[in-house]
Design an enzyme around this catalytic site. Structure first.
Site, short mmCIF file in Angstrom:
data_model
loop_
_atom_site.label_atom_id
_atom_site.label_comp_id
_atom_site.label_asym_id
_atom_site.label_seq_id
_atom_site.Cartn_x
_atom_site.Cartn_y
_atom_site.Cartn_z
N GLY A 254 0.84 -1.20 0.00
CA GLY A 254 0.00 0.00 0.00
C GLY A 254 0.87 1.24 0.00
O GLY A 254 1.86 1.32 0.72
N TYR B 225 10.91 -2.49 7.35
CA TYR B 225 11.03 -3.89 7.77
C TYR B 225 10.71 -3.94 9.27
O TYR B 225 11.58 -4.24 10.09
CB TYR B 225 12.44 -4.43 7.52
#
Length: 531
Positions: free
Chosen positions: A181, A475
């Site tokens: 997204g 991450y």
């Protein structure tokens, strides 16, 4: 003890909904729903109740699960939100912020990407998920050099739209996964295989539309440069809800060239260790149009190295560069595949050329979900042969873990570390992603895979950045610190790893634009302790 505001609201909703003496008192979810329905201004053509899912709604679990990308965080014991608002209008965002603040509910903002540790749909306290998947329009500028992209748009939708609209002459430098997204991916930095040529997503963002903690809709000029700076790499969920980004499209050649060379043991006369040593020497210094990711994994008790590359140009130019700079790999003409840039997106997903139409990147829901863990590191000096031997040994002992080494250099070296909130620029040779995937439920399997990931992470300690040991915000990794009490001291633990010297400036922006710390979660930017 509830605040008077919450008490008053609950009593008024209770009086409003009571029909018999046996009626049960309203839940916090009921109160929240009544609050957002009563919010003004509203859009009569998009009533918010049509986009709100309470736990009793039969679609609630489906909507929640549609954008969960890590099965570790979707089970019976995981705390669920009291409501999901799948906003389809800016007034829905304003109502959600206003009512969550009024009821002291935490907000989790989800634009639908990886979110490796689930922080956009998890909490230890009562919370609401603001889901952005309905807000995914893409509007192109007249000259096709810019586009306004809403936060819920996926990279696949952006890439496909850009390529179609520009007759394959434009692209955008962002991640290799089409399912990401835009909202979270861009605000965390957003890197991909064109970063050595064009930098990160945030280096190609020129404006944004946001909704702040007061419910105001702001753009770059009305929010101010400090705020806009923080959104690019600082993680927008600490500051506001991003409604849309204005991106600068970049030129791409008619044909790019891709390759994926895998070595198990030797390739020709050169062994894997020698190839990895040479990759470290050249990957961040080679032509800026070339990106070569090195992935290390194991196969049949042997370390396997995969050299996956994309070159913004034709195969003959690529072979000229490789023969000069990296002849040890022995890349040959048959391994080089020329294709359109948009087709290369599928190649990086390991979809064989010609087997799927590019429209498959428009699929928003993956065909299968997995259990996973990811971690990150930055490497600033080449790792010695002895170091590589130690790393290979640990990989062989922990076969669930793979490492992806992503080269820096090029444009990444030219942009100052203070230009945006994302600080990991010049001085880094490559970034590491540690990845463990597993496919069966159960505590024991999960514990073993997490242990293996931790062992691989530990063995890398001597070879990666220090003081702080840097980490990449996109991450997400809760192992490096969390802030359950939202204090400055807790926030600094992970904050300096993600943001280095930019952390204090982010705290300063946060204390100005969200002094009450409404936009907070387990790894948000804290406000100063004295506040």
């Amino acid at each position: 003890m509830k605040s008077p505001t919450i008490q008053t609201l609950i009593i008024s909703v209770f009086l409003f909904t009571i029909q018999t003496s046996l009626a049960s008192p309203p839940t916090l979810g009921n109160v929240f729903t009544q609050c957002i329905i009563g919010f003004k201004p509203s859009n009569p053509s998009s009533p918010i109740q049509n986009f709100t899912y309470a736990p009793q709604n039969p679609k609630f679990l489906t909507v929640l699960n549609n954008y969960v990308r890590n099965l570790r965080y979707f089970n019976n014991t995981t705390r669920k939100p009291i409501a999901i608002v799948a906003a389809a209008d800016v007034t829905h965002i304003q109502a959600t912020i206003t009512c969550a603040k009024k009821l002291s509910l935490q907000l989790r903002i989800r634009s639908g990407g990886h979110d490796y540790d689930g922080l956009s749909y998890l909490s230890t306290v009562d919370f609401v998920v603001l889901d952005m998947f309905n807000l995914r329009s893409i509007e192109f500028g007249r000259k096709l050099d810019t586009a306004w992209v809403q936060s819920g748009a996926t990279l696949g939708e952006i890439y496909y739209g850009v390529a179609n609209k520009s007759n394959d002459l434009r692209g955008f430098p962002a991640g290799i996964c089409p399912g990401l997204g835009a909202g979270g991916h861009f605000s965390g930095g957003g890197y991909g295989n064109m970063m050595r040529r064009y930098g990160l997503s945030i280096d190609n963002i020129i404006d944004a539309k946001i909704v702040d903690a007061k419910g105001r809709v702001l753009d770059r000029s009305s929010m101010g440069e400090d705020f806009f700076w923080a959104l690019r790499g600082g993680g927008a969920a600490s500051f506001c809800v991003v409604l849309a980004w204005k991106i600068k499209l970049v030129p791409v050649p008619e044909k790019v060239t891709v390759f994926n060379v895998e070595t198990v043991g030797n390739r020709g006369y050169v062994n894997t260790t020698e190839l990895v040593i040479k990759w470290q020497e050249i990957a961040d210094k080679i032509d800026n149009n070339l990106f070569i990711r090195l992935t290390l994994s194991t196969s049949n008790k042997t370390v396997k190295a995969s050299f996956m590359g994309m070159f913004l140009g034709d195969s003959s130019r690529l072979l000229g560069i490789m023969n000069k700079e990296f002849p040890e790999l022995g890349l040959n003409k048959t391994e080089c595949i020329e294709m359109k840039w948009i087709e290369s997106v599928l190649f990086w997903l390991s979809i064989p050329p010609g087997t799927s139409p590019t429209s498959v990147m428009l699929n928003r829901i993956p065909q299968k979900q997995i259990y996973l863990k990811r971690k990150s590191d930055y490497v600033q000096k080449p790792i010695s042969r002895t170091g590589l031997d130690a790393i290979f040994k640990v990989l062989l002992e922990n076969e669930n873990v793979t490492m992806a080494w992503n080269p820096y250099g090029g444009r990444m070296n030219e942009i100052p570390s203070t230009e945006t909130a994302f600080p990991h620029r010049a001085g880094n040779k490559f970034k590491i992603q540690y990845a463990a995937n597993w496919f069966v439920p159960g505590e024991e399997v999960a514990k073993e895979c997490l242990r293996q990931t931790e062992r691989a992470f530990e063995v890398m300690t001597p070879y990666v950045s220090k003081n702080p040991r840097e980490a990449f915000l996109n991450y997400r990794d809760v192992d490096i610190g969390t802030s359950l009490n939202s204090t400055y001291e807790e926030g600094k633990v992970y904050g300096v790893k993600y943001f280095k010297n930019n952390f204090e400036r982010l705290v300063s922006v946060k204390s100005r634009v969200d002094p009450d710390n409404f936009f907070r979660y387990e790894q948000s930017i804290p406000v100063p302790s004295s506040h």
